[in-house]
Design a protein around this motif. Sequence first.
Motif, PDB file in Angstrom:
ATOM      1  N   SER A  92       0.844  -1.201   0.000  1.00 22.04           N
ATOM      2  CA  SER A  92       0.000   0.000   0.000  1.00 22.04           C
ATOM      3  C   SER A  92       0.878   1.250   0.000  1.00 22.04           C
ATOM      4  CB  SER A  92      -0.896   0.029   1.223  1.00 22.04           C
ATOM      5  OG  SER A  92      -1.679  -1.126   1.255  1.00 22.04           O
ATOM      6  N   GLN A 139      -7.312   0.620   0.091  1.00 19.17           N
ATOM      7  CA  GLN A 139      -7.607  -0.632   0.758  1.00 19.17           C
ATOM      8  C   GLN A 139      -8.674  -0.418   1.832  1.00 19.17           C
ATOM      9  OE1 GLN A 139      -4.035  -2.127   2.511  1.00 19.17           O
ATOM     10  NE2 GLN A 139      -4.666  -4.248   2.307  1.00 19.17           N
ATOM     11  N   ASP A 190      -5.986  -1.443  -4.662  1.00 22.26           N
ATOM     12  CA  ASP A 190      -5.263  -1.965  -3.507  1.00 22.26           C
ATOM     13  C   ASP A 190      -6.143  -2.959  -2.759  1.00 22.26           C
ATOM     14  OD1 ASP A 190      -3.689  -2.473  -1.356  1.00 22.26           O
ATOM     15  OD2 ASP A 190      -3.398  -0.382  -0.756  1.00 22.26           O
TER      16      ASP A 190
HETATM   17 MG   LIG Z   1      -1.988  -2.613   2.299  1.00 22.22          MG
END
Ligand SMILES: [Mg+2]
Lengths: 621, 633
Positions: free
Chosen positions: A411, A452, A532
């Motif tokens: 990320s 995410q 993500d």
């Molecule tokens: Mg991540």
Amino acid sequence: MSNAIGTATNALNSSTHAEATRRGRGLNTLLRITRMNLRHPRQVAFAFCSTIGAVILQLLIPQLLGRAVDQTQLAIGDGVTGTTAEQALWTPALLLLGVSALRGLFTMAQNYFAEAVGHHVAYELRLACYDKIQRLSFSYHDRVHSGDLIMLGILDLDGVRTYFSNALVRVLLLSMLIGIGAYTMISTDPVLGLVALSFVPFVAWRSSVTQLRLRATWLDLQERLSVLSRVMEENLAGIRVVRAFSAQAYEMLKFDRASKNALDRAHDQVDVSVPNTSATTLSFFFAMGLVLWIGCNKLIAGDITVGTLATFLTFMTILQMPVRQIGLMVNAFARASTCGSRLFALLDQDIAIRDAPGARPLEISEGILRFDNVSFAYPGTENRAILKNISFEARRGETIAIVGPPGSGKSTMAHLIPRFYDVSGGAITIDGHDIRGITLATLRKMVAVAQQDAFLFTTTIENNIAYGDPWAREQRIERASESAQLHNYILSLPSGYETVVGERGASLSGGQRQRLTIARTMMLRPSIVVFDDSTAAIDGATEQRIRAAIRRFAKDRVTIIIAHRLSLLTHADQILFVDNGEIVERGTHQELLAKRGRYKGLHDLQLRPGDDNAIANGGVT
Amino acid sequence: MAKGHVIEPETESNDGRRPPRAVVGSHRIEEEMFGRAFDNNIIRRIWAFVRPYRAMVIISVAALMIFTGTQLLIPLIIRYAIDHAMTSAGADRSALLAAAEAFGLTILVNFGAAYTQETAVGKMAENVLFDIRRAMFGHLQKVSLSFMDKTEVGRLMSRLQGDVYAIHEFLETSIYSVADFALLFGIVFVMLYLDFRLGLLTLSVLPALVIIRIVWLPRARHAFMAAHETNSVVNGALAEAIHGVRTIQSMHRQQVNFMLYDDKAHANLRAHLIAARCAQVMVPIVDGLTGLAMAVMIAVGGSMVMNGRIDVGVLVAYLFYIQRFFDPIRSLTLQYSVMQRAMASGKRLTDVLDVKIEVQDKPGARVLSPEMGGSVEFRNVTFGYEPNRPVLKNVSFRVDPGETVALVGPTGSGKSSAMALVRRLYDVQQGQVLVGGHDVRDLTQESLGGQIAMVLQEPFLFTGTVFDNIRYHKTDATRDKVIEAAKALCAHDFIMSLANGYEAELGERGGNLSLGQRQLISFARALVADAKILVLDEATANIDSYTEILIQKALRKLLEDRTGLVIAHRLATIRGADRIIVLQNGQVIETGNHDQLMAMDGFYSKLYNLNYASFDDIPEEKLHTIALAGSRT
Ligand SMILES: [Mg+2]
Ligand SMILES: Nc1ncnc2c1ncn2[C@@H]1O[C@H](COP(=O)(O)OP(=O)(O)OP(=O)(O)O)[C@@H](O)[C@H]1O
Ligand SMILES: Nc1ncnc2c1ncn2[C@@H]1O[C@H](COP(=O)(O)OP(=O)(O)OP(=O)(O)O)[C@@H](O)[C@H]1O
Ligand SMILES: [Mg+2]
């Protein structure tokens, strides 16, 4: 138990403690707020002029009254009674009426304009805070609790708003009254005049001492209230966890502790400010007593007339109310200087990520994204390298996949591309331009990240999907939600696209939230797009369809897909296996399988779960 | 069909036009009802909070009366002193001395009274403020989750932080109102006593005042309320910007949002200016009436003096009292806006306090003890978040201690909702959920929570250390236990790599950890809770398969004598479960273990094959048949 709570609250305390607010010197803050007030010169002038007018008229009223009474007495003394004398009374009566009404008008103007200045300043500060908060980079928001920022907007703003009316205008009012009084009194009788004003130095000294002490308690109180507000905010935001663990009693203890802390300070504050107010009034009355004593003695000695003494005492009566308000004034100063320094600490915060001087808009020609020996550490933990020497290149139409264990830095890599953070070493380039030389506006338009841990807004589904493109047409919104496999579900809702989702999407299932995020991202028209872990909460069948949509979406863009489920990645042009911030394997699906390394291990695990061989392979380092 | 999904660039104008689909903050002013001016109910509710401090209130009112008394006494002493100083020079020094003594005494009493009163009121108001906040917070700990789902944290925070101060302000000033009223009545009495006709004459301006106020009140009230409401509108929008800042920046919405926020902030400014105007317009009216009363007094009273009907002294006293008479009226007018604010805030506070607690312990509810075992049973459960939109339909299954059961199904099929019912976060509409053989509605929530450890789909962490997060509220958990749990979840290594290991401070919501790491910590938190029933809702969704397999090995041991409920989309995660329940559209469509379900060749086996048989592309048609089911839910 209470000890544990202690450490928990202490932890809360230290995390964003004081955020450099103590740096701001009180006086500078007040000057700055004053300057902000003066930026409304017309209203400030009106407020000041009407204050002056109101004071003068107020001083006039007793004189008029005195004259009217004298007139009746004179009339009696002269023995001139009857209609003429009675008619003569109409003049002072009407005069009094006029002056009173006028004084009312001036007071109205004074109060109104004083408040208006405050509200205008509050409005400007609100906008400035909002703007600043929106633009401060991720690293700032990582550091500062949102509860603190919300409190700035509610409580601190109010402290600055009331500064003009409660502090500045009062200062003018008081100094005018005292000034005019001092002039008339000292010119009539210097000794008595000085006696009458003897309370002024004491009050000035006392007030400035109190102001400083109040400022200190205000700062501390505000800090403690911040802690309390964090406790409450987290409790409400994490209410599911609290409930799931039946931790209400524990949370109440945490609250009580923080609350008591703040309450103690609030009491301290009363203890600091009240003695000041009462002592101010006492010293004033003491001066009045002295005037009376000395005045009467002088009267007895025949040094002064009753009239003189009466003037002195009348004047002191007029002063009585304003003097009692000195305490409020001091409070307002202290509050404004604390609240102001907290607000200015926010407004003066450097924005870590912004356009470099001479930054140029991004114009995509070939659409090549390059990571060039990128290394990175989060601000604040500089000695913990999160990414080390990451290099790769992706062209338009290509898909890069990133896999790796939790915390390996996937990320983080995604967050570097739109410059949510700046790299610590190396460079990221797009078409050969370092992204730090590109204007943020164009860069972020060109780079879309489906985060995410996405945040959904409390508004309709439609508005959420169109968040990045609020001008979008309906068809486009529908197409995006079709791509994300959400359209049918939305249609099944009674209000369809107009359904309001709860905060952060509370009224949606995990997978629905993720699909909404995907749809939202597909509404943008980026050249580089990152997904993500966007399908982690989505079942295999739905994911397959989304995968197909993503591939269509990826056709003329650079696409980066981060995922744990390898099925999403097999078609990628390049797969990067990241561990501990380093790329440990790279290649296409086939190449990596042939390598028989960690990727192969993962692959086998997902094909044949529970196979101990596969586990062994997966563990290869 | 495929082509239809491609989103081609369109050129849509955004030439300064307001975007049609953008809003900031969710709060609209029309939503809130405008309360009544003086709502008895609200006053009663506030009084309930003041009651415990009534001693303080009584003391401060008494002190205030003494204070007012001394204020009135001072002019009398002055007059006495001057009279005696004037009459016979030198002869009356003792009277002067007496006056001085009386004066000194009076101002000391004045000082003491002011001090007592202000301290008492100040502290009482603070206490009440904190008590109200505590009551609200405590209540929010009990209200049902369905309320919390619908209500934003920002909005609640604005009540907990902002509205309580309006009550505080009200309490502080209302004491003065008491004094003002006392003063008003006292003056009226004195005026009528001194000379009844003159007194009536002075009071004759009062009807005008009453009429003006009747006209003024509704307008003013509306203005005050509107100003107050716009405050919460802007605060809500600000809170949203703070919480969603990462998305806002990522979607580049700053400018649009700023423009929309400016609208709201500007509306707020306008509303406040109007309210200020409304509040102040009474000032010249009251002052004008004061002037009128004085003018009448001079004209009429003056001629009465000339005619010898009254003394000059009476006239002077009257003029003095008239000024005094309008003082309380003026300050009461100003306090009206404070009262309005308090009413508006009080309404919002009582709204929170009055939220019904739907999920509540029955009287005589039983305590779920570990000995009762941790079986979980759903009996014909029907449940929905809204009355006629069931999310779960007639669901029945049973899980015995030592058993691990997996729930699978397309997204939105009701898996997480079912788990929420086990902990009784919501109440079922029909049927029963039994834990340890008892309907959850017959058990205390506290003990139920003690026996169920949940890993929620969305990991939420608190600020504080890693250690405190893992042993969350299980404060007797030792460090060894915490470390053991972390090790079982392969989290120990990454925790040790943080700056202070287990003492590392986490940011808001654990923001300085990766999502997978947050998930591991929230997983560890459930393990440390050491409960009979373990609910894992997508506990490893954001974790790689390798780590996951290691976790599962550790879990297998842990779950030996516990009840395990596992939700996962990655079918590898649940392959080893004793039983698998397939949910679709809120209905159980298949149950059995992996092999049985594969043999059944139903939904599960299709999903499984789809997911794992091939990593290559699946033809559109095949996808269509299988995945359509998923997307409908
Ligand atoms: Mg991540
Ligand atoms: N708090 C809520 N208020 C209203 N509706 C809700 C709420 N939570 C979930 N829903 C709805 O109930 C349905 C079932 O949701 P649930 O979270 O149980 O699904 P799930 O099976 O866990 O899905 P996923 O796999 O995506 O997590 C969904 O349609 C969802 O929109
Ligand atoms: N805001 C932050 N401040 C400080 N450290 C951070 C921050 N965000 C992440 N980290 C740390 O950086 C490392 C990499 O995090 P990142 O989120 O990139 O992991 P990831 O590979 O995406 O993991 P996951 O698969 O769990 O999402 C982690 O060790 C994490 O603790
Ligand atoms: Mg779920």
